[in-house]
Motif scaffolding. Structure first.
Motif, PDB file in Angstrom:
ATOM      1  N   GLY A 188       1.439  -1.162   0.153  1.00  0.00           N
ATOM      2  CA  GLY A 188      -0.286   0.069  -0.253  1.00  0.00           C
ATOM      3  C   GLY A 188       0.826   0.897   0.176  1.00  0.00           C
ATOM      4  N   THR A 189       2.378   0.901  -0.192  1.00  0.00           N
ATOM      5  CA  THR A 189       3.293   2.250  -0.424  1.00  0.00           C
ATOM      6  C   THR A 189       2.920   3.220  -1.235  1.00  0.00           C
ATOM      7  OG1 THR A 189       4.370   1.129  -0.216  1.00  0.00           O
ATOM      8  CG2 THR A 189       4.177   2.275   1.843  1.00  0.00           C
ATOM      9  N   GLY A 190       2.715   2.450  -2.660  1.00  0.00           N
ATOM     10  CA  GLY A 190       2.312   3.466  -3.539  1.00  0.00           C
ATOM     11  C   GLY A 190       3.665   2.740  -5.084  1.00  0.00           C
ATOM     12  N   LYS A 191       3.956   1.380  -4.893  1.00  0.00           N
ATOM     13  CA  LYS A 191       4.451   1.108  -6.061  1.00  0.00           C
ATOM     14  C   LYS A 191       3.638   1.295  -6.867  1.00  0.00           C
ATOM     15  CE  LYS A 191       5.187  -2.840  -3.004  1.00  0.00           C
ATOM     16  NZ  LYS A 191       4.388  -1.977  -1.531  1.00  0.00           N
ATOM     17  N   THR A 192       2.875   0.607  -7.104  1.00  0.00           N
ATOM     18  CA  THR A 192       2.215   0.186  -8.277  1.00  0.00           C
ATOM     19  C   THR A 192       1.616   1.836  -9.222  1.00  0.00           C
ATOM     20  OG1 THR A 192       0.949  -1.210  -7.307  1.00  0.00           O
ATOM     21  CG2 THR A 192       0.062  -0.203  -9.208  1.00  0.00           C
ATOM     22  N   LEU A 193       1.437   2.563  -8.226  1.00  0.00           N
ATOM     23  CA  LEU A 193       1.313   4.450  -8.739  1.00  0.00           C
ATOM     24  C   LEU A 193       2.550   4.774  -9.167  1.00  0.00           C
ATOM     25  CD1 LEU A 193      -1.200   6.432  -8.320  1.00  0.00           C
ATOM     26  CD2 LEU A 193       0.015   6.964  -5.929  1.00  0.00           C
ATOM     27  N   LEU A 194       3.692   4.709  -8.096  1.00  0.00           N
ATOM     28  CA  LEU A 194       4.739   4.821  -9.230  1.00  0.00           C
ATOM     29  C   LEU A 194       5.489   4.543 -10.765  1.00  0.00           C
ATOM     30  CD1 LEU A 194       7.476   6.785  -8.703  1.00  0.00           C
ATOM     31  CD2 LEU A 194       8.524   4.316  -7.352  1.00  0.00           C
ATOM     32  N   ALA A 195       4.568   3.681 -10.594  1.00  0.00           N
ATOM     33  CA  ALA A 195       5.285   2.272 -11.609  1.00  0.00           C
ATOM     34  C   ALA A 195       3.889   2.969 -13.075  1.00  0.00           C
ATOM     35  CB  ALA A 195       5.351   1.307 -11.552  1.00  0.00           C
ATOM     36  N   ARG A 196       3.363   3.503 -12.893  1.00  0.00           N
ATOM     37  CA  ARG A 196       1.731   3.627 -13.154  1.00  0.00           C
ATOM     38  C   ARG A 196       2.258   4.980 -13.938  1.00  0.00           C
ATOM     39  NH1 ARG A 196      -2.694   1.148 -14.423  1.00  0.00           N
ATOM     40  NH2 ARG A 196      -3.765   2.676 -15.230  1.00  0.00           N
ATOM     41  N   ALA A 197       2.643   6.102 -12.748  1.00  0.00           N
ATOM     42  CA  ALA A 197       3.219   6.643 -13.042  1.00  0.00           C
ATOM     43  C   ALA A 197       4.039   7.166 -14.155  1.00  0.00           C
ATOM     44  CB  ALA A 197       3.524   7.692 -11.509  1.00  0.00           C
ATOM     45  N   VAL A 198       5.384   6.527 -14.179  1.00  0.00           N
ATOM     46  CA  VAL A 198       6.278   6.696 -15.012  1.00  0.00           C
ATOM     47  C   VAL A 198       5.760   6.118 -16.125  1.00  0.00           C
ATOM     48  CG1 VAL A 198       8.431   5.262 -15.914  1.00  0.00           C
ATOM     49  CG2 VAL A 198       7.947   5.845 -13.027  1.00  0.00           C
ATOM     50  N   ALA A 199       5.025   5.492 -16.727  1.00  0.00           N
ATOM     51  CA  ALA A 199       4.417   4.682 -17.892  1.00  0.00           C
ATOM     52  C   ALA A 199       3.281   6.768 -18.057  1.00  0.00           C
ATOM     53  CB  ALA A 199       3.568   4.103 -17.528  1.00  0.00           C
ATOM     54  N   GLY A 200       2.839   6.893 -17.720  1.00  0.00           N
ATOM     55  CA  GLY A 200       2.019   8.304 -17.553  1.00  0.00           C
ATOM     56  C   GLY A 200       2.514   9.387 -18.027  1.00  0.00           C
ATOM     57  N   GLU A 201       4.508   9.736 -17.332  1.00  0.00           N
ATOM     58  CA  GLU A 201       4.720  10.684 -17.796  1.00  0.00           C
ATOM     59  C   GLU A 201       5.318  10.706 -18.945  1.00  0.00           C
ATOM     60  OE1 GLU A 201       5.497  13.443 -15.968  1.00  0.00           O
ATOM     61  OE2 GLU A 201       4.124  13.400 -14.733  1.00  0.00           O
ATOM     62  N   ALA A 202       5.694   9.118 -19.636  1.00  0.00           N
ATOM     63  CA  ALA A 202       6.837   9.776 -20.157  1.00  0.00           C
ATOM     64  C   ALA A 202       5.500   8.802 -21.899  1.00  0.00           C
ATOM     65  CB  ALA A 202       7.135   7.719 -20.916  1.00  0.00           C
ATOM     66  N   SER A 203       3.918   8.984 -21.191  1.00  0.00           N
ATOM     67  CA  SER A 203       3.174   8.406 -22.189  1.00  0.00           C
ATOM     68  C   SER A 203       3.824   7.393 -22.919  1.00  0.00           C
ATOM     69  CB  SER A 203       2.628   9.418 -23.097  1.00  0.00           C
ATOM     70  OG  SER A 203       3.630   9.964 -23.927  1.00  0.00           O
TER      71      SER A 203
END
Ligand code: ATP
Length: 269
Positions: free
Chosen positions: A60-75
């Motif tokens: 629950g510390t946001g690991k999935t969130l961080l991976a998704r943000a990498v994909a989002g930032e790189a589109s």
């Protein structure tokens, strides 16, 4: 034979701005974003880009969130699967699913592959216990050979999450595989306040709500717990037929979550 997909593909809209705190972790994965967006910079210097990033931290510390943000930032497209979904498969199927996944991700490169709970397939091998599981071993070997097989120019980065890094097979951590590790610990007091603020966005808070006070009262809560806390406070307001969240709603929500935890830990005794 069934070809049910065990992974999902989507294009996350998640941004680093959606993640409160964790500035150091964001800076570390920023390099992956940079590589996916500007591979020519790496080619020019004769550098091989990042291949695998292991994110380590409690649930629950946001690991999935961080991976998704990498994909989002790189589109770029985001391929995700959970290690535990392999555990129940028939022999040989796990490996072929891994092959399919990597083939798809390469076709759609630049892209991110995210493997949650990698310890379910990447736990230490060897005699005895769970480690002698044939299926798991074949799946892990396939994963390793896919990561080794990326051509130097392949713009596919594998991000994986675990909360038990110490049980991972050392083969996964070799250069050219998961060669970067990012620690994602429980949030600090300041981070808890920031996470609460993100999840309070779009909600109306009464003047007596102080998110700093709420953060003080929630040591040991993960980002997921804090998101849950804000939602429980909102539900409390709904029960009282209000649209405004009060300090009392936050206190009631916290008490409810703490009691839930106490019951869960009692159940372990
Ligand atoms: P698990 O190990 O249980 O799979 P995880 O580390 O992958 O968990 P996520 O699924 O990414 O955790 O986080 C769950 C939710 O918690 C997120 O969708 C988000 O709502 C919230 N959350 C966690 N960390 C943060 C954060 N730093 N900022 C904002 N929200 C957060």
């Amino acid at each position: 034979k069934s070809k049910a997909r065990v992974y999902d593909e989507d294009r996350p809209g998640t941004r680093f701005a959606d993640i409160a705190g964790y500035e150091g972790s964001k800076a570390e994965v920023m390099e992956v974003v940079d590589f996916l967006k500007h591979p020519a910079r790496y080619d020019r210097a004769g550098a091989v880009g990042p291949k695998g990033v292991l994110m380590v931290g409690p649930p629950g510390t946001g690991k999935t969130l961080l991976a998704r943000a990498v994909a989002g930032e790189a589109s770029v497209p985001f391929f995700s699967l959970s290690g535990s979904s392999f555990v129940e498969m028939f022999v040989g199927v796990g490996a072929s699913r891994v092959r399919d996944l990597f083939a798809d991700a390469r076709k759609r490169a630049p892209s991110i592959i995210f493997i949650d709970e990698i310890d379910a397939i990447g736990g230490r091998r060897g005699p005895g216990g769970f480690g002698s599981n044939d299926e798991r071993e074949q799946t892990l070997n396939q994963l390793l050979s896919e990561m080794d097989g990326f051509e130097p120019g392949a713009r596919v980065v594998v991000m994986a999450a675990t909360n038990r890094a110490e049980i991972l097979d050392a083969a996964l951590l070799r250069p050219g595989r998961f060669d970067r590790t990012v620690e994602i610990p429980l949030p600090s007091y300041v981070e808890r306040a920031a996470i609460l603020a993100i999840h309070a966005r779009g909600k109306t808070l009464a003047p007596d709500v102080d998110l700093g006070v709420a953060a003080r009262g929630t040591p040991g809560f993960s980002g997921a717990d804090l998101a849950n806390l804000v939602n429980e406070a909102a539900i409390n307001a709904v029960r009282a037929d209000r649209g405004v969240l009060t300090a009392a709603d936050f206190e009631a929500a916290r008490d409810r979550l703490l009691i839930g935890r106490r019951d869960a830990s009692n159940a372990l005794l």
